[in-house]
Design a protein around this motif. Structure first.
Motif, PDB file in Angstrom:
ATOM      1  N   VAL A  80       0.703  -1.240   0.062  1.00  0.00           N
ATOM      2  CA  VAL A  80      -0.001   0.019   0.069  1.00  0.00           C
ATOM      3  C   VAL A  80       0.840   1.324   0.038  1.00  0.00           C
ATOM      4  N   VAL A  81       1.825   1.113   0.838  1.00  0.00           N
ATOM      5  CA  VAL A  81       2.827   2.412   0.803  1.00  0.00           C
ATOM      6  C   VAL A  81       3.467   2.571  -0.693  1.00  0.00           C
ATOM      7  N   GLY A  82       4.044   1.458  -0.919  1.00  0.00           N
ATOM      8  CA  GLY A  82       4.569   1.431  -2.151  1.00  0.00           C
ATOM      9  C   GLY A  82       3.985   2.088  -3.739  1.00  0.00           C
ATOM     10  N   VAL A  83       2.780   1.538  -3.705  1.00  0.00           N
ATOM     11  CA  VAL A  83       1.827   2.045  -4.737  1.00  0.00           C
ATOM     12  C   VAL A  83       1.284   3.557  -4.469  1.00  0.00           C
ATOM     13  N   SER A  84       1.334   4.040  -3.210  1.00  0.00           N
ATOM     14  CA  SER A  84       0.649   5.362  -2.987  1.00  0.00           C
ATOM     15  C   SER A  84       1.819   6.197  -2.872  1.00  0.00           C
ATOM     16  N   GLN A  85       2.941   6.215  -2.298  1.00  0.00           N
ATOM     17  CA  GLN A  85       4.153   7.241  -2.021  1.00  0.00           C
ATOM     18  C   GLN A  85       5.386   6.509  -2.839  1.00  0.00           C
ATOM     19  N   GLY A  86       5.488   5.288  -2.878  1.00  0.00           N
ATOM     20  CA  GLY A  86       6.864   4.869  -3.444  1.00  0.00           C
ATOM     21  C   GLY A  86       8.048   4.893  -2.419  1.00  0.00           C
ATOM     22  N   PHE A  87       9.066   4.028  -2.812  1.00  0.00           N
ATOM     23  CA  PHE A  87      10.107   3.991  -1.974  1.00  0.00           C
ATOM     24  C   PHE A  87      11.512   4.794  -2.805  1.00  0.00           C
ATOM     25  N   LYS A  88      12.221   5.560  -2.126  1.00  0.00           N
ATOM     26  CA  LYS A  88      13.224   6.071  -2.739  1.00  0.00           C
ATOM     27  C   LYS A  88      14.444   5.914  -1.749  1.00  0.00           C
ATOM     28  N   LYS A  89      15.806   5.691  -2.407  1.00  0.00           N
ATOM     29  CA  LYS A  89      16.818   5.429  -1.846  1.00  0.00           C
ATOM     30  C   LYS A  89      18.040   6.338  -2.408  1.00  0.00           C
ATOM     31  N   SER A 143      11.171   3.362  -6.736  1.00  0.00           N
ATOM     32  CA  SER A 143      10.480   2.318  -7.029  1.00  0.00           C
ATOM     33  C   SER A 143       9.126   2.023  -6.230  1.00  0.00           C
ATOM     34  N   CYS A 144       8.220   1.270  -6.472  1.00  0.00           N
ATOM     35  CA  CYS A 144       7.005   0.985  -5.922  1.00  0.00           C
ATOM     36  C   CYS A 144       7.178  -0.104  -5.059  1.00  0.00           C
ATOM     37  N   ASP A 145       8.233  -1.062  -5.152  1.00  0.00           N
ATOM     38  CA  ASP A 145       8.348  -2.256  -4.885  1.00  0.00           C
ATOM     39  C   ASP A 145       9.690  -2.271  -4.021  1.00  0.00           C
TER      40      ASP A 145
END
Length: 145
Positions: A80-89, A143-145
């Motif tokens: 849910v967090v991935g498809v709404s906000q996404g992840f960033k490094k 990415s979203c994943d």
């Protein structure tokens, strides 16, 4: 019961969650993800929240059910967090003469070897490289994943 598994997951606006044949699919503005859920865990969606419960009648032993309870809650929450906000490094290369550049999802590293190193990233990952004068090169992955 798992302490993590007891926590409800809020579904943000623009995100849809579907469950069919033991597979949970989460769709949002950043992408679509799916995850198979063990039959010993019951997922309920009501009032914009997702909750998980242990099926007491399943043949799986209680320790395994408790582990699954927290596991699937965490996996679905991350979806849910991935498809709404996404992840960033954001990564930084530290070293004299180190350079990095990219062409689409092909990243080229110059790390002091006799030849450059090429790494091709999956299409789901967006990459950006920054090489400014008097600063260490940076790599930004999203990415979203």
């Amino acid at each position: 019961m798992s302490r993590i598994g007891k926590l409800p997951i809020a579904i943000p606006a623009g995100v849809t969650v579907e469950q069919k044949n033991g597979v949970v699919t989460v769709k949002g503005p950043k992408g679509e993800l799916s995850q198979k859920v063990d039959p010993s865990i019951i997922m309920k969606m009501e009032d914009g929240h997702i909750t998980f419960e242990i099926d007491e009648n399943s043949p799986v032993n209680i320790k395994q059910k408790q582990a699954f309870h927290g596991l699937y809650r965490s996996l679905i929450n991350n979806m849910v967090v991935g498809v709404s906000q996404g992840f960033k490094k954001e990564l930084e290369l530290v070293g004299v003469g180190y350079r990095v550049s990219n062409q689409g999802n092909l990243v080229e590293f110059s790390l002091g070897y006799t030849h450059p190193i090429f790494i091709e990233l999956p299409k789901e990952v967006k990459v950006e490289t920054k090489s400014e004068r008097n600063q260490n090169p940076q790599i930004i992955l999203e990415s979203c994943d």
